[in-house]
Design an enzyme around this catalytic site. Sequence first.
Site, PDB file in Angstrom:
ATOM      1  N   HIS A   1       0.395 -13.320   7.232  1.00  0.00           N
ATOM      2  CA  HIS A   1       0.845 -14.522   7.939  1.00  0.00           C
ATOM      3  C   HIS A   1       1.049 -15.731   7.024  1.00  0.00           C
ATOM      4  O   HIS A   1       1.739 -16.679   7.419  1.00  0.00           O
ATOM      5  CB  HIS A   1      -0.146 -14.920   9.033  1.00  0.00           C
ATOM      6  CG  HIS A   1      -0.261 -13.946  10.158  1.00  0.00           C
ATOM      7  ND1 HIS A   1       0.830 -13.480  10.853  1.00  0.00           N
ATOM      8  CD2 HIS A   1      -1.348 -13.341  10.713  1.00  0.00           C
ATOM      9  CE1 HIS A   1       0.433 -12.638  11.795  1.00  0.00           C
ATOM     10  NE2 HIS A   1      -0.893 -12.527  11.723  1.00  0.00           N
TER      11      HIS A   1
ATOM     12  N   HIS B   1      -0.077  -7.779  15.093  1.00  0.00           N
ATOM     13  CA  HIS B   1       0.610  -9.063  15.009  1.00  0.00           C
ATOM     14  C   HIS B   1       1.812  -8.965  14.067  1.00  0.00           C
ATOM     15  O   HIS B   1       1.766  -8.252  13.063  1.00  0.00           O
ATOM     16  CB  HIS B   1      -0.349 -10.143  14.493  1.00  0.00           C
ATOM     17  CG  HIS B   1      -1.560 -10.337  15.354  1.00  0.00           C
ATOM     18  ND1 HIS B   1      -2.663  -9.502  15.279  1.00  0.00           N
ATOM     19  CD2 HIS B   1      -1.846 -11.259  16.306  1.00  0.00           C
ATOM     20  CE1 HIS B   1      -3.574  -9.914  16.153  1.00  0.00           C
ATOM     21  NE2 HIS B   1      -3.096 -10.967  16.792  1.00  0.00           N
TER      22      HIS B   1
ATOM     23  N   ASP C   1      -5.870  -3.813  14.352  1.00  0.00           N
ATOM     24  CA  ASP C   1      -6.093  -4.520  15.604  1.00  0.00           C
ATOM     25  C   ASP C   1      -5.226  -3.988  16.744  1.00  0.00           C
ATOM     26  O   ASP C   1      -5.258  -4.527  17.852  1.00  0.00           O
ATOM     27  CB  ASP C   1      -5.874  -6.024  15.428  1.00  0.00           C
ATOM     28  CG  ASP C   1      -4.672  -6.372  14.581  1.00  0.00           C
ATOM     29  OD1 ASP C   1      -3.904  -5.462  14.239  1.00  0.00           O
ATOM     30  OD2 ASP C   1      -4.512  -7.562  14.236  1.00  0.00           O
TER      31      ASP C   1
END
Length: 389
Positions: free
Chosen positions: A129, A167, A254
């Site tokens: 990120h 994500h 995740d």
Amino acid sequence: MPRPLLLWSEELLEYNFGAGHPMAPLRLALTHRLLADLGLLDAFDVQPVVAAADEALLRVHEAEYLAAVRAAGEGRPDPARGLGEQDNPIFAHIHEAGARVVGSTLTATTAVWEGRAPRALSLAGGMHHAMPARASGFCVYNDLAVAIAAVLDAGAQRVAYVDLDAHHGDGVERVFWDDDRVLTISVHQHPGTLFPGTGYAQDVGGPAARGTAVNVALPPRTGDGAWLRVIDAVVAPLLEEFRPQLLLTQHGCDAHRLDPLAELAVSVDAQRQAALLMAELAEEHAGGRWVATGGGGYEVVSVVPRVWTHLAAVVAGRPLDPATPVPESWRRTIAELADVDAPLTMSDDAAATFRPWSAGYNPDDPVDRAVMATRGAVFPWHGLDPLFV
């Protein structure tokens, strides 16, 4: 022949946002301990981590941002740059801790590119990120982008990056948005339902690199068969066509149903299968040159250590049978640390099978529709037919 490379130092545990933060260094410590208790460390050339120098970081990050990170380590937050926000608390020596993570992935990647290791694993890496001038989503520096930039500078013409975190791999995509030498593929929960809110099928790269940014946005609760089918339907044909000289993969775990920060339902077994598929794709299309990293994953006892141990075993060329018992020594460690029961085996008792894309497309299936949205947006840029490849 050289052994696969594993980068490890206890200093990696100093990347620590503090008590109660999801990015707990315990997940790394428990994974390393499980690798040791299963005897897998012997399969690697284990090398210590050296922090990345500013020169390496500046391939991706702005000089003013490096200065801000150093200042944050001295107690001066900079919320405008994401330093001191709830997701990214500041702590002493944050620059040094972040630079070590980058150094881990950078060393792994350059070793594979230069032929000093056939494969490599950076467990602490995967900070996908981080942006050139901003911390984001628990990520201070973008180790993946720095490593890719380094091999591009060394002469690589085609590098592929596959992100399996729940994500969106937004930072890596952003850095190489308009660079047709880098293919970024992210398989993630739909951005309308999860941070960072980006990564739609129609996001395909800049004017000079159309089709090199690839995003599959999955509905919440997507499970094993559909998730693995995405790899078969999107990742495999694109890697076959792109023919990367090096494959980097991010294995944030995740996507598991127990993870507290996402809403997918992918088992340990399916994530093991995904690692096997990445190894196979690297062999078939990248000359075997493969660098794997960790990433997200916040169920630190039942999920992260088992998924990343399976990943390590695949990188080492010694895949574990899912039914392998979890060593009693490791279970005792868990009992000493927390009032929870550790898993008994390396499996969730899931079949981890999928229906190949070649078996047909079901327009009533929301995951198949997501796949077709991505194939329709991207495949024509590669000369591929989205309906029949």
